[in-house]
Enzyme design. Sequence first.
Site, mmCIF file in Angstrom:
data_model
loop_
_atom_site.group_PDB
_atom_site.id
_atom_site.type_symbol
_atom_site.label_atom_id
_atom_site.label_comp_id
_atom_site.label_asym_id
_atom_site.label_seq_id
_atom_site.Cartn_x
_atom_site.Cartn_y
_atom_site.Cartn_z
ATOM 1 N N LEU A 176 -12.660 8.751 -4.989
ATOM 2 C CA LEU A 176 -12.189 8.605 -4.035
ATOM 3 C C LEU A 176 -12.330 7.281 -3.269
ATOM 4 O O LEU A 176 -11.293 6.657 -2.437
ATOM 5 C CB LEU A 176 -12.558 9.710 -2.961
ATOM 6 N N ALA A 177 -13.411 6.851 -3.101
ATOM 7 C CA ALA A 177 -13.717 5.495 -2.616
ATOM 8 C C ALA A 177 -13.190 4.462 -3.390
ATOM 9 O O ALA A 177 -12.628 3.570 -2.430
ATOM 10 C CB ALA A 177 -15.547 5.255 -2.318
ATOM 11 N N GLU A 191 -20.120 7.260 -1.903
ATOM 12 C CA GLU A 191 -21.646 7.935 -1.975
ATOM 13 C C GLU A 191 -22.549 6.593 -2.529
ATOM 14 O O GLU A 191 -23.910 6.776 -2.251
ATOM 15 C CB GLU A 191 -21.639 9.054 -3.136
ATOM 16 N N SER A 244 -19.372 27.485 -4.403
ATOM 17 C CA SER A 244 -19.137 27.304 -2.992
ATOM 18 C C SER A 244 -20.153 27.897 -2.257
ATOM 19 O O SER A 244 -20.380 29.019 -2.161
ATOM 20 C CB SER A 244 -17.467 27.396 -2.857
ATOM 21 N N ARG A 254 -28.104 23.742 4.471
ATOM 22 C CA ARG A 254 -28.251 23.643 3.033
ATOM 23 C C ARG A 254 -29.871 23.516 2.612
ATOM 24 O O ARG A 254 -30.392 24.069 1.954
ATOM 25 C CB ARG A 254 -27.640 22.576 2.664
HETATM 26 C C1 LIG Z 1 -19.889 19.570 -7.665
HETATM 27 C C2 LIG Z 1 -19.735 18.974 -6.402
HETATM 28 C C3 LIG Z 1 -18.911 19.554 -5.202
HETATM 29 C C4 LIG Z 1 -18.844 18.818 -3.984
HETATM 30 N N1 LIG Z 1 -18.005 19.250 -3.063
HETATM 31 C C5 LIG Z 1 -17.731 18.541 -1.835
HETATM 32 C C6 LIG Z 1 -16.872 19.140 -0.858
HETATM 33 O O1 LIG Z 1 -16.601 20.143 -0.920
HETATM 34 N N2 LIG Z 1 -16.590 18.271 0.225
HETATM 35 C C7 LIG Z 1 -17.114 16.988 0.298
HETATM 36 O O2 LIG Z 1 -16.895 16.341 1.242
HETATM 37 N N3 LIG Z 1 -17.914 16.493 -0.693
HETATM 38 C C8 LIG Z 1 -18.193 17.287 -1.855
HETATM 39 N N4 LIG Z 1 -18.969 16.883 -2.896
HETATM 40 C C9 LIG Z 1 -19.462 15.361 -2.634
HETATM 41 C C10 LIG Z 1 -18.455 14.240 -3.037
HETATM 42 O O3 LIG Z 1 -17.481 14.839 -4.145
HETATM 43 C C11 LIG Z 1 -18.918 12.965 -3.643
HETATM 44 O O4 LIG Z 1 -19.780 12.505 -2.693
HETATM 45 C C12 LIG Z 1 -17.734 12.044 -3.677
HETATM 46 O O5 LIG Z 1 -16.567 12.482 -4.246
HETATM 47 C C13 LIG Z 1 -18.038 10.566 -4.503
HETATM 48 O O6 LIG Z 1 -17.020 10.041 -4.400
HETATM 49 P P1 LIG Z 1 -17.250 8.191 -4.683
HETATM 50 O O7 LIG Z 1 -16.027 7.943 -5.008
HETATM 51 O O8 LIG Z 1 -18.234 7.605 -3.862
HETATM 52 O O9 LIG Z 1 -17.719 8.478 -6.251
HETATM 53 P P2 LIG Z 1 -17.333 9.241 -7.721
HETATM 54 O O10 LIG Z 1 -16.047 10.034 -7.494
HETATM 55 O O11 LIG Z 1 -18.609 9.819 -8.174
HETATM 56 O O12 LIG Z 1 -16.881 7.829 -8.468
HETATM 57 C C14 LIG Z 1 -17.707 7.220 -9.227
HETATM 58 C C15 LIG Z 1 -16.755 5.998 -9.919
HETATM 59 O O13 LIG Z 1 -17.700 5.018 -10.362
HETATM 60 C C16 LIG Z 1 -17.629 4.664 -11.876
HETATM 61 N N5 LIG Z 1 -18.809 4.192 -12.376
HETATM 62 C C17 LIG Z 1 -19.928 4.553 -11.922
HETATM 63 N N6 LIG Z 1 -20.734 4.006 -12.722
HETATM 64 C C18 LIG Z 1 -20.275 2.900 -13.095
HETATM 65 C C19 LIG Z 1 -20.542 1.849 -13.957
HETATM 66 N N7 LIG Z 1 -22.007 1.617 -14.362
HETATM 67 N N8 LIG Z 1 -19.665 1.054 -14.704
HETATM 68 C C20 LIG Z 1 -18.112 1.465 -14.416
HETATM 69 N N9 LIG Z 1 -17.729 2.599 -13.420
HETATM 70 C C21 LIG Z 1 -18.771 3.311 -12.998
HETATM 71 C C22 LIG Z 1 -17.025 6.085 -12.217
HETATM 72 O O14 LIG Z 1 -16.414 5.884 -13.576
HETATM 73 C C23 LIG Z 1 -16.141 6.607 -11.010
HETATM 74 O O15 LIG Z 1 -14.970 6.033 -11.360
HETATM 75 C C24 LIG Z 1 -19.187 17.539 -4.028
HETATM 76 C C25 LIG Z 1 -19.745 16.985 -4.766
HETATM 77 C C26 LIG Z 1 -20.132 17.649 -6.138
HETATM 78 C C27 LIG Z 1 -21.055 16.823 -7.176
#
Ligand SMILES: Cc1cc2nc3c(=O)[nH]c(=O)nc-3n(C[C@H](O)[C@H](O)[C@H](O)COP(=O)(O)OP(=O)(O)OC[C@H]3O[C@@H](n4cnc5c(N)ncnc54)[C@H](O)[C@@H]3O)c2cc1C
Lengths: 674, 247
Positions: free
Chosen positions: A75-76, A462, A316, A363
């Site tokens: 998402l980020a 995150e 959930s 939690r």
């Molecule tokens: C099972 C589960 C349920 C959840 N439910 C909720 C919820 O209901 N509500 C809520 O608000 N939050 C929830 N969370 C938390 C939330 O989903 C995450 O914190 C959030 O989606 C993280 O988004 P992000 O874009 O920061 O990272 P991510 O979506 O983890 O994306 C990381 C990206 O970085 C890339 N990447 C990582 N390392 C490298 C590297 N070394 N080289 C190249 N690319 C790399 C990956 O390919 C990916 O594209 C949940 C989390 C989990 C695990």
Amino acid sequence: MAGSTLHEGLAPLNVASEQKSDDAHGYYVLGDKLVDAKAPTGPIKDRWTTRKFENRLVNPANRRKLDIIMVGTGLAGGAAAATLGEAGYNVKSFCYQDSPRRAHSIAAQGGINAAKNYKEDGDSTFRLFYDTVKGGDYRSRESNVYRLAEVSANIIDQCVAQGVPFAREYGGLLDNRSFGGVQVSRTFYARGQTGQQLLIGAYQAMERQVAAGTVKQYTRHEMLELIVVDGRARGIIARDMVTGEIETHLADVVVLATGGYGNVFYLSTNAMGSNVTATWRAHRKGAYMANPCYTQIHPTCIPVSGDFQSKLTLMSESLRNDGRIWVPKNREDCDKDPRDIPEEDRDYYLERIYPSFGNLVPRDIASRQAKNVCDEGRGVGPVVGDFRRGVYLDFADAIARMGRQAVETKYGNLFDMYARITGEDPYEVPMRIYPAVHYVMGGLWVDYDLQSNITGLYVTGEANFSDHGANRLGASALMQGLADGYFVLPNTIRDYLADGPFPKVAEDHPEVVAARESVEARINTFMSMNGTRSADSYHKELGNIMWEYCGMERTEEGLRKAIDMIRELKADFWSNLRVLGTADGINQSLEKAGRVADFIELGELMCVDALNRRESCGGHFRGESQTEDGEALRHDDEFAYVAAWEWGGEDGQPVLHKEDLIYTAIEMKQRSYK
Amino acid sequence: MKLTLKIWRQPNPATAGAMHTYELDGVSEDMSFLEMLDVLNEKLNTSGEEPIAFDSDCREGICGMCGLMINGQAHGPEVTTTCQLHMRSFKDGDEITIEPWRADSFPVLKDLCVDRSALDRMVQAGGYISANTGSAPDAHAAPVEKKKADRAFDVATCISCGACVAACPNGSASLFLGAKITHLGELPQGQPERYSRVVGMVGQHDHDGFGGCTNIGECAAACPKEIPLDVISQLNKDLRTAMVKGR
Ligand SMILES: Cc1cc2nc3c(=O)[nH]c(=O)nc-3n(C[C@H](O)[C@H](O)[C@H](O)COP(=O)(O)OP(=O)(O)OC[C@H]3O[C@@H](n4cnc5c(N)ncnc54)[C@H](O)[C@@H]3O)c2cc1C
Ligand code: SF4
Ligand code: FES
């Protein structure tokens, strides 16, 4: 907001803390205090507006001359790549999966918060802000959190415009639910697949920019090093995971949106490939790692069933609305069929200890109490390691009260998932649940603009530490990821890019060559060590140490022990690892080796951070800091600060920089759920 | 339980592959299918043979990264993803054949990993709604009939795993395409680009060598998300309308 007064944000409400204890003495060096140079002042509600106005603009004609590296497509990262592409910048987007849409954001189930107040139940930007700071146990930065609450409403508008199919009511308007114990209904959701639908929205917007030529996507690429030239982040070294080629990518600015590092525990609800490598490599290049020990452990996951277990599955939190949590009063009953255990021999321990919140305590509390009863030998389910790791989540009363049909409508998909994984029918036998690592609040330190202490390196989602303090409220990580990606980063990064394009860096610049050579050398070491153990086996061992000593409850003694164990593990890893195959093609053992090497170093820093913080707050419970009846005890006088750690070198000690947390809009209060 | 595994091994796209046979003992019925392969890989590593490459990430049935042909069936015998398949679906003494997705548009990269980037390319060709960040009206500006919203959601659950393509004798991606066309086409926001979308996506589908749909239905039977076959009718209907409209 019982008992709280509204403050505009004009004067400090607390003084800087002063640490008296020094548990981590000998493990670290104390550095200078850290101040967020971008921290805005003035009334809290005007801070973001002011900053947006102050940030300089980039002339549209110049944008296409500016190169942005975006690592991560969750998402980020996905939202930001799309938005910056639409604005006309040149974006290079990286992810390790074979499609941007598979980032782990896809797995989020519950929902996303937004202060829309569509239900007219008294929600507001201020209330969402207040709940988030309080939920984070007063360890987050208030300006950042206020901004998050402020832009939350725009997120929902944006997603709906993209075609995200949120749940709707019969009148056609959006439905909301209440989530994570808050008293208003502000959570938007798409059945149990909110993360998936939000991510598909961001992904499609990004693919549109791929077609438009503003975004170039590099899938199956792993970032292995950050390139810093003259004090500025100028690029990355990435490995093409299909051909094995080590590539140099240069740009004007680098953004890391690489997600969380919960996999340092081996077993977590994260994806198999979730890693700390991107942020850890940046840390080793000088970026501070903030509050690394802040981990969130989710109470309702499906328990471990054996040594072969590779990951844990979340169920959930909404299940706690109707299910009752219990364990047998007597250890002798633990292997009985739960249905044969009479009511008087059951201990509904959450209802007993917290009569007013019962099964709905936050939690961290629900998780810790589950661990306590299992440690007492009253856990249920199979013996894994040396004890039973599970408690019952029983729907018998709910089925009797609401009828099976109603329970099925509400929780059917979760019950099916449980049945598929465990082979047991939760309509007949109580479910078994156990806590699992789920999210990390810690991450790279960033200022208000989301820029790390390395100029030109931004960190979002995150991967940064900014918004959730010591504990994250449900449905707020998705909100943060999209807030950062759609609205915050695109507005702050332009102030930096207004000075660009920066002088081109040549591929044979000594810093670039050095970065590349260090990556190649590391890969060669992995490939040639020829020891006896797989990277996975080290990862498992590290995970056990972290879970045992740096998990739900941490003690001084345990953390010291863990640090010694991790150091031994590290030495063994670097002499006895075995990676077969070659480096010039897909090699999943090689990928794993690099990730585990970084997790080991991170693990040690997490323990040092946890050791230093002799207080209990949010997800960090220190045995030495509790009230007489075993509840968490925070020490604002000593620890109301962000612990930002600087890499101390291969043989040196990490350097601690403290950023004081001074509140001007909210007063700090101890949490109480009794 | 004890199993005989026949697994496709191929070092790289340029070298021919072949089936190899492995015996694996001590498999627990609580293991997931991929955990069973993890255990085999750990054994191979110990014995000095390179582990088998296969894709997975979330291991909870949502990211779409995993996908194997198991005894000739995409994702195996149950209606679920490979990562959510558990060994209790097999029994002691079974022989299990494990192959990568087989489709001209999904070249094998190594062992059980294939290249599915053609699915992204179809999305690039129109599988979105154009709405620049910041330009959106209030979310309540356009109510959506619940029935339509639910239908849009149901088909939006496609995880882009490619099982439908692997299962189809023609190697068609019509189910995947139909799901996207239906998801966006059900919503008011998706109307302005409805017909250019279908033309763009179908054009890319054909360009990347996916086959045509002859209504066999294997795709829907293999789909772990139970995307219904009628999305293909929607796809064809929208395509016909687009042709008539001359877009
Ligand atoms: C099972 C589960 C349920 C959840 N439910 C909720 C919820 O209901 N509500 C809520 O608000 N939050 C929830 N969370 C938390 C939330 O989903 C995450 O914190 C959030 O989606 C993280 O988004 P992000 O874009 O920061 O990272 P991510 O979506 O983890 O994306 C990381 C990206 O970085 C890339 N990447 C990582 N390392 C490298 C590297 N070394 N080289 C190249 N690319 C790399 C990956 O390919 C990916 O594209 C949940 C989390 C989990 C695990
Ligand atoms: S339609 Fe079904 S089988 Fe095809 S890609 Fe989507 S989820 Fe997979
Ligand atoms: S690994 Fe994500 S769907 Fe199977």
